[in-house]
Each structure stands twice: as C-alpha cells, then as structure tokens.
Design a protein around this motif. Structure first.
Motif, PDB file in Angstrom:
ATOM      1  N   ASN A  86      65.511  27.325  73.064  1.00  0.00           N
ATOM      2  CA  ASN A  86      66.506  28.601  73.482  1.00  0.00           C
ATOM      3  C   ASN A  86      67.929  27.776  73.589  1.00  0.00           C
ATOM      4  OD1 ASN A  86      64.577  29.836  74.225  1.00  0.00           O
ATOM      5  ND2 ASN A  86      64.221  29.692  76.368  1.00  0.00           N
ATOM      6  N   GLY A  87      68.262  26.279  73.704  1.00  0.00           N
ATOM      7  CA  GLY A  87      68.911  25.125  73.155  1.00  0.00           C
ATOM      8  C   GLY A  87      69.801  25.418  72.494  1.00  0.00           C
ATOM      9  N   LEU A  88      69.107  25.826  70.864  1.00  0.00           N
ATOM     10  CA  LEU A  88      69.315  25.619  70.328  1.00  0.00           C
ATOM     11  C   LEU A  88      69.777  27.135  69.680  1.00  0.00           C
ATOM     12  CD1 LEU A  88      66.375  23.785  67.999  1.00  0.00           C
ATOM     13  CD2 LEU A  88      68.705  22.883  67.961  1.00  0.00           C
ATOM     14  N   LEU A  89      69.454  28.058  70.183  1.00  0.00           N
ATOM     15  CA  LEU A  89      69.464  29.516  69.982  1.00  0.00           C
ATOM     16  C   LEU A  89      71.115  29.757  70.235  1.00  0.00           C
ATOM     17  CD1 LEU A  89      66.849  31.122  70.813  1.00  0.00           C
ATOM     18  CD2 LEU A  89      67.648  30.887  68.357  1.00  0.00           C
ATOM     19  N   THR A  90      71.401  29.023  71.314  1.00  0.00           N
ATOM     20  CA  THR A  90      72.454  29.130  71.549  1.00  0.00           C
ATOM     21  C   THR A  90      73.812  28.336  71.241  1.00  0.00           C
ATOM     22  OG1 THR A  90      71.877  29.233  74.660  1.00  0.00           O
ATOM     23  CG2 THR A  90      74.262  28.388  74.046  1.00  0.00           C
ATOM     24  N   GLN A 109      77.583  21.358  53.885  1.00  0.00           N
ATOM     25  CA  GLN A 109      76.709  19.553  53.918  1.00  0.00           C
ATOM     26  C   GLN A 109      76.406  19.569  54.980  1.00  0.00           C
ATOM     27  OE1 GLN A 109      80.353  16.856  52.428  1.00  0.00           O
ATOM     28  NE2 GLN A 109      78.196  16.257  50.895  1.00  0.00           N
ATOM     29  N   ARG A 110      76.890  20.168  56.135  1.00  0.00           N
ATOM     30  CA  ARG A 110      76.507  19.590  57.497  1.00  0.00           C
ATOM     31  C   ARG A 110      75.299  20.607  58.252  1.00  0.00           C
ATOM     32  NH1 ARG A 110      80.453  16.552  56.333  1.00  0.00           N
ATOM     33  NH2 ARG A 110      79.874  14.234  55.366  1.00  0.00           N
ATOM     34  N   VAL A 111      76.632  22.149  58.146  1.00  0.00           N
ATOM     35  CA  VAL A 111      76.207  23.156  59.020  1.00  0.00           C
ATOM     36  C   VAL A 111      74.907  23.521  58.115  1.00  0.00           C
ATOM     37  CG1 VAL A 111      76.484  25.741  59.921  1.00  0.00           C
ATOM     38  CG2 VAL A 111      78.439  23.368  59.946  1.00  0.00           C
ATOM     39  N   GLU A 112      74.503  24.146  57.201  1.00  0.00           N
ATOM     40  CA  GLU A 112      73.553  24.568  56.155  1.00  0.00           C
ATOM     41  C   GLU A 112      73.532  24.089  56.044  1.00  0.00           C
ATOM     42  OE1 GLU A 112      76.335  26.997  53.150  1.00  0.00           O
ATOM     43  OE2 GLU A 112      77.016  28.927  54.820  1.00  0.00           O
ATOM     44  N   GLY A 113      73.620  22.749  55.699  1.00  0.00           N
ATOM     45  CA  GLY A 113      72.758  21.339  55.323  1.00  0.00           C
ATOM     46  C   GLY A 113      71.687  21.374  56.278  1.00  0.00           C
ATOM     47  N   ALA A 114      72.248  20.114  56.696  1.00  0.00           N
ATOM     48  CA  ALA A 114      71.833  19.127  57.844  1.00  0.00           C
ATOM     49  C   ALA A 114      71.265  19.494  58.819  1.00  0.00           C
ATOM     50  CB  ALA A 114      72.649  17.756  58.084  1.00  0.00           C
ATOM     51  N   PHE A 115      72.093  20.470  59.613  1.00  0.00           N
ATOM     52  CA  PHE A 115      71.930  21.465  61.257  1.00  0.00           C
ATOM     53  C   PHE A 115      71.183  22.022  60.570  1.00  0.00           C
ATOM     54  CE2 PHE A 115      72.658  24.827  64.251  1.00  0.00           C
ATOM     55  CZ  PHE A 115      72.743  23.682  65.549  1.00  0.00           C
ATOM     56  N   HIS A 116      71.594  23.157  59.383  1.00  0.00           N
ATOM     57  CA  HIS A 116      70.143  24.676  59.479  1.00  0.00           C
ATOM     58  C   HIS A 116      69.053  23.473  58.928  1.00  0.00           C
ATOM     59  CE1 HIS A 116      68.964  28.163  58.147  1.00  0.00           C
ATOM     60  NE2 HIS A 116      68.534  27.889  57.589  1.00  0.00           N
ATOM     61  N   GLY A 117      68.464  22.963  58.879  1.00  0.00           N
ATOM     62  CA  GLY A 117      67.264  21.831  58.422  1.00  0.00           C
ATOM     63  C   GLY A 117      66.763  21.233  59.890  1.00  0.00           C
ATOM     64  N   LEU A 118      67.704  20.829  60.555  1.00  0.00           N
ATOM     65  CA  LEU A 118      66.801  20.889  61.740  1.00  0.00           C
ATOM     66  C   LEU A 118      67.131  21.879  62.956  1.00  0.00           C
ATOM     67  CD1 LEU A 118      66.447  18.759  64.098  1.00  0.00           C
ATOM     68  CD2 LEU A 118      68.705  19.442  64.755  1.00  0.00           C
ATOM     69  N   PHE A 119      67.054  22.568  62.650  1.00  0.00           N
ATOM     70  CA  PHE A 119      66.875  24.331  63.816  1.00  0.00           C
ATOM     71  C   PHE A 119      65.796  25.021  62.665  1.00  0.00           C
ATOM     72  CE2 PHE A 119      67.414  28.591  63.812  1.00  0.00           C
ATOM     73  CZ  PHE A 119      67.356  28.919  65.174  1.00  0.00           C
ATOM     74  N   SER A 120      65.848  24.587  61.580  1.00  0.00           N
ATOM     75  CA  SER A 120      64.565  25.391  60.577  1.00  0.00           C
ATOM     76  C   SER A 120      63.455  24.270  61.462  1.00  0.00           C
ATOM     77  CB  SER A 120      64.625  25.193  59.583  1.00  0.00           C
ATOM     78  OG  SER A 120      65.844  26.732  58.685  1.00  0.00           O
ATOM     79  N   PHE A 121      63.602  23.589  60.795  1.00  0.00           N
ATOM     80  CA  PHE A 121      62.442  22.799  61.296  1.00  0.00           C
ATOM     81  C   PHE A 121      62.011  22.498  62.532  1.00  0.00           C
ATOM     82  CE2 PHE A 121      60.465  18.320  62.716  1.00  0.00           C
ATOM     83  CZ  PHE A 121      59.954  17.664  61.890  1.00  0.00           C
TER      84      PHE A 121
END
Length: 675
Positions: free
Chosen positions: A453-457, A478-490
């Motif tokens: 839920n925190g990730l959604l926020t 590089q970081r929002v669509e790359g690293a962060f979105h990868g973490l979010f998806s994972f």
C-alpha cells in the motif's frame, strides 16, 4: 471499415468534431468523462470519431481476441474504470461497478451471452480475471457510456489504422479562443483506406507504441538468420509468434517478469499441457509439444507473487515523509535530484509503513513500543536510514530478521551469492520461490501488505512530481521508469500465486530451468549462449526470447502517425543524455500540463492532445486504477475532457455565428446518432 455519420446545425455548419486515434481504456475513460460533463457539450452537439484497428473498449492490449489462458495480474476487486467519491476533480462523479461487482451483477449475463457461464459461476472478488473478461468489462463500459450521451452527440467507430495527422486551414475562427474572422487550423486524420476525417480536436491515445528494433536486436536477428536460430525480440506477448519454438528445443528467456509468465502459459498450457492438484502440490502433465525454457534476468528471480490476503481497509495511506510538501521544500525553480533527495525519502517512507504495521499489529515480535521506535525513525535523516547505526537499532528492537525491512536485500535477493553450478542455483531459487509463496499468503507478515500500500502511495506522489516537472527527464527515464518502476513491479505488480506454483511444477517436470542474475547472452559456435557472473557454467540454446516490453523511445516508434508528426516537427520528443554524455534515446513525447502536444519549436498545439505511456506527464498509464485511491489518471482524464468540451464550444460558437450575407437561418438538416 468505417461506420460514417454526418450531422449539421441549423445554419448548415458542421458540428465541432473530435477524433480519437486509439480506442483502448484511455479513450473509454475520456468518453466517460465527456458523458459525465454533458452540461459542457456544445448546444448543437459534438461529432466524435474513434479510430483503431481493434474493437473500441479493449483496444489492442485488452482485445478479446487473445488466449483465454492469459490473466490480469490484479485481483478483480482492485480494478475499476469508473470514478468514485475518492477522486478529486472538477467534473461530476458518475459511479460505476469495479470489475468484481460487475461480474457479480450486470456483467454476469454479459459473460454468459459470450459463452463464459462457467467463469461467471466460479468467479470471486479476489480472483484474477482473464483478459477476456476484462475486455468484455471495457466493451460494456464503452457501450454504457454511449447510451448515456445526449442525442446531439454522434460517435463513429473506424475499425482501421490512422496513418497521418496534418493541419488543414479553416476560415472563420480560432480553436483556441481567438476572435472570429481569423484563419485557424483544423486537422485532417487520414485512415489506411484513404478516408480523411476533418477534426477540430484530435486526441492521440495509441497506448504502447511499437518501435523499430534496436541495434542489438538487429544483430541478434541477423545472427539467428545466419545460424538457423530463433530470436523473438521484445513485444506484447499476445502478439508474438511462438510457433518457431520447436518441441524439445532449449530456449533462453531473458526476463523474469509478467511477459515471461505469459510466455510460460502459452508454450505449456497453450500447447496442450495441464496441471493437476495432488497432495504435494501441482503436477504438470505434458502435452508433447513443449520446449525447455532457461530463464534469467537482472535479479535472477521472478517477481513476488501477489499477496493472498487483505488488510480490510481499501483506503490509501497518506504519506508521512515522501510528501508533496517535502518535494516542494527542495526548491521550486529546478527538479529535485532523485538519488540524493527523492530516493532517501522513499526508503524512509516505506521503512515507516513496514514498521508501523509490525509494531501496531504484531507487537509481540518487538522489544520496544511504536512510540519509541517512531521517534528514533523520525530523528533519523533520510540518507541515514540505510546506515549501520539504524540497522543496529532495528536489530535491538526487532529480534527476528524475517520481520526487518531491508530494501536493498529485498530488491536483490541473490546479490553477493555465487553458485558452483546451475543445479545449486535451481535449489536456491526453488527455496526462494517457495518461501515467497508461503509468506505472501500469511497475514502474520502483514507488514508486506503495508509496504504494498505504501508503494502505491509513493507512486502517486512520484507521478505528481513527474507531471509537475519536479523530476528531470533523465531521472524519470533512468530512475523513475527504470530502477523505481522495476522495484515497484517486482514487489507490487507480480503474478498471481497460482502462476508461481505452476512455474515450480514445470521445473520439477524438467521444462523450466534457471540461468541466474545479471544474465548475459552471446552467439557462439552457431548457438545462443546464456550465462551469469554468479553461476559457474553456461547454457546453450537454439532460441532466445526477450520477454519484456521495449523501453519507450518515441524516436524509434514505428507508428506512422507519430513518426510523421515527429519528422514534421509537429510533435517533439525528449532528447535524453546520461551524466556521462551517452544518449538515452528519444524518451517520450512532450506535452504541456494540459496534455496538449508540444512542437519541435516548443510552441504548443492548441487542439492536439497526447495521452498514454509514451507521453511525458501522462498520468495513470501504469495500469488500471484501484477503487477508493483517487486515481491520477481519472483526475487527468476529467481535466482533459473538460478542456476538449470547452474548445468544442468555442468552435461551435464560431461555426454558428451568423453569416453577414445571410438574412435568415437555414433549416436543420437530418442528423444521425450513430453508435
């Protein structure tokens, strides 16, 4: 093929015309907002055209004509295309059913009428709907929206592709509100069959854009042709031809996310295999046409399974540390730095939601109270949350390592590990996947759900920062669509648990094996060779699948409308450069805060709108909204719909202005309400 409708007003002028290029969920939502804001529709009406080679509603990605074995990766109760009272927008809220309520209600008969009675009978709110069911939900929504429009609105569907959009002059008025008597540009949307639609307003909402192959992909394709191998480049799995994968062939798969899961489903169940339940879990019974998949990725492990329980409340959790106000504190005149300013706040936010849940609901597993722990966390600088001092304090307050939150370890579970062979790697992965399935089903580990839920926020705050220009284009890519979105998806956008149980069953049956983290591929001695720096040995194969969606790079887009507009300077793409001077490609199309297209000379086109995952600042492109979460996409769609209607009204006033050479109005000509 086009269903055509014509209409005119009492002075013989045509109605204002609006053309959507793309008929998927974004267009459905915009049409819903137009219907909801019906009081803003020009008095004489509106002529709407929707151009898409796939049926309007699902569009290409969510069309019904794909394998019924493919599922959504969100439970039905977490999917809606209707606004609710949580959405803060200027337009009226017109409630509608989330997916689970639709299936249980009016949608049940829709499913039955489409031959899905068994699915309707068995469906539950926590089920993962098939994409076929979601397609029917979207189509029903679109038809419901059409039925709610006033009779003065005509809607024509064109089941074909748009090939160009260009300017065409109109004498009489300016679409952005200039006075009558000036010359202004309308737009001509040309279709594949040669039809030209003249539009006062154009919305380009094509969704994910296909792109031309990269240099590396071309080299792999050439090597495959030379050595009689099979190479399948990145793409939407339902569109990919997997028939070249021969039974028994060894196949390297690069990518361990949702695209891999789709491939797995299609080449095993899709070729006649089936799973049976037993005392020790699932057993796979082969159909006889299976290849053998060897899968690896950057992390080397599959996405975490979706959580198998609910915390009860569906309301979003307000942020404490990663807030819009905190982002504003970095200064209004320049974007914040993601690595040094945004990322530490994100880590602190997720750390807080994890431990708040642990201390408040599982206090027996802690040694201090939440008041003390939260005070220590509050005093800890965001950049120090990952330091050893804070880790030592956490260890003293939370004795079981399984209850601690270590984002780096969660993100890279195989980091620092080495394996003597692929058998040892497989043993480790089976353990990782089995443990993940057990934990994600156990509410005793409910801090995991709090982090979800925190990730959604966090995603919502980050989306606002991107739209508001608080994140640089380089950081976004590089970081929002790359690293962060990868973490979010994972962590938050993984497959249904059933799919990982199937993966384990396929591994036990000898049809899936693992390559390792940081997977590398080369061509050697006429074969594809896969390897990992963490695993001794290599894997040879006759086929390679890049199981992922291509990164957005609109300069490489193969869509003819976008390619021509870019070439003519009528739309503009970001020119992205890394810190080391390396080009990052063309990024996304540029749009202003109202989603209007930015041209190459950085002027804004007043009546051309851009929305979707290939557009900078376009909200809600990551997936369907959850009920009760004030979806950013809903807010933006309402804003755009109201602006479209405002501009249409301006065009209507110009069109209906009395002709100085005409002494009496013309009679109203016949109008068709084609839907």
């Amino acid at each position: 093929m086009s269903a055509r409708s014509t209409s005119a007003w009492s002075n013989g002028a045509e109605k204002p015309s609006l053309v959507f290029v793309g008929g998927g969920p974004r267009t459905v939502s915009l049409m819903e907002r137009i219907a909801a804001n019906a009081d803003l529709i020009p008095a004489g009406g509106l002529d709407v055209h929707i151009v898409d080679p796939f049926p309007v509603g699902g569009g290409r990605i969510w069309r019904r004509n794909q394998s019924p074995l493919l599922w959504m990766n969100s439970v039905a109760k977490d999917v809606t295309v209707f606004l609710d009272e949580s959405v803060v927008c200027a337009g009226p809220i017109v409630p509608g059913p989330p997916l689970d309520q639709w299936v249980a209600g009016v949608g049940r008969q829709v499913l039955i009428d489409n031959g899905l009675r068994a699915a309707a009978d068995a469906f539950k709110a926590h089920d993962f709907a098939s994409r076929e069911i979601q397609s029917l939900y979207l189509s029903w929504t679109f038809e419901s929206v059409l039925s709610s429009l006033p009779a003065s609105v005509t809607v024509t569907r064109h089941l074909q592709r748009a090939v160009s959009v260009r300017e065409t002059l109109l004498t009489g008025g300016s679409p952005d509100g200039a006075s009558a008597g000036t010359s202004s540009a309308r737009q001509a949307v040309r279709l594949a069959d040669g039809t030209a639609l003249t539009a006062d307003l154009v919305v380009l909402a094509q969704g994910y854009l296909d792109r031309h192959p990269t240099r590396a992909e071309k080299e792999l394709s050439a090597a495959a042709s030379e050595h009689d191998l099979v190479y399948i480049p990145p793409g939407y799995t339902a569109d990919v031809d997997l028939s070249g994968l021969r039974p028994g062939a060894d196949v390297l798969v690069r990518g361990f996310g949702l695209a891999f899961i789709d491939v797995m489903v299609l080449v095993f169940e899709g070729r006649g295999g089936r799973f049976v339940e037993g005392h020790e879990g699932l057993t796979y019974l082969p159909g006889g046409a299976e290849p053998v998949l060897h899968v690896g990725s950057r992390r080397g492990v599959p996405y975490h399974a979706k959580l198998g329980y609910s915390l009860g409340s569906a309301a979003p959790v307000p942020p404490v540390y990663f807030t819009p106000a905190a982002l504003e504190s970095f200064g209004p005149d320049h974007p914040a730095d993601f690595r040094t300013q945004l990322w530490p706040l994100i880590v602190k936010e997720l750390t807080a939601v994890h431990y708040r849940r642990l201390f408040e609901f599982h206090a027996e597993r802690t040694r201090v109270g939440w008041e003390e722990f939260s005070a220590v966390l509050d005093r800890t600088d965001p950049t120090a949350v990952t330091d050893q001092d804070f880790a030592d304090y956490v260890a003293s307050a939370v004795p079981d390592p399984a209850d601690r939150f270590d984002l780096a370890a969660i993100d890279r579970p195989l980091a620092g590990r080495e394996f003597p062979d692929h058998g040892a790697l497989a043993d480790a992965l089976v353990g990782e996947i089995s443990a993940d399935l057990a934990r994600r089903a156990d509410p005793a580990y409910s801090p995991d759900h709090a982090v979800f839920n925190g990730l959604l926020t966090v995603y919502g705050v980050l989306a606002g920062a991107v739209v508001g220009g608080r994140v640089s284009a380089q950081d976004r890519v590089q970081r929002v669509e790359g690293a962060f979105h990868g973490l979010f998806s994972f962590l938050a956008s993984g497959p249904p648990p059933r799919r990982l149980h199937e993966l384990l069953a396929l591994h036990r049956a000898g049809f899936i094996d693992f390559v390792g983290p940081d997977m590398q591929v080369r061509v050697e001695n006429g074969r594809f060779v896969g390897s990992s720096p963490a695993v001794a040995g290599t894997v040879e194969a006759d086929a390679l699948i890049d199981a992922r969606l291509p990164r957005p790079d609109v300069r490489a887009a193969s869509d003819p409308v976008i390619a021509r507009l870019l070439a003519d300077g009528e739309v503009a793409a970001e020119d992205l450069v890394a810190e080391d001077g390396r080009s990052l490609g063309g990024g996304q199309l540029l749009a202003d805060a109202s989603c209007r297209a930015v041209r190459a000379d950085r002027t804004v086109h007043p009546t051309r709108f851009l929305l979707g995952p290939s557009v900078s600042g376009s909200a809600g492109s990551a997936g369907f909204a959850r009920p009760g979460f004030n979806g950013a996409g809903f807010r933006q769609n309402d804003q755009v719909a109201r602006e479209l209607l405002r501009l249409a009204a301006v065009r209507g006033m110009v069109a209906t202005a009395p002709d100085p050479d005409t002494s009496s109005p013309l009679k109203e000509s016949e109008s068709s309400h084609a839907r």
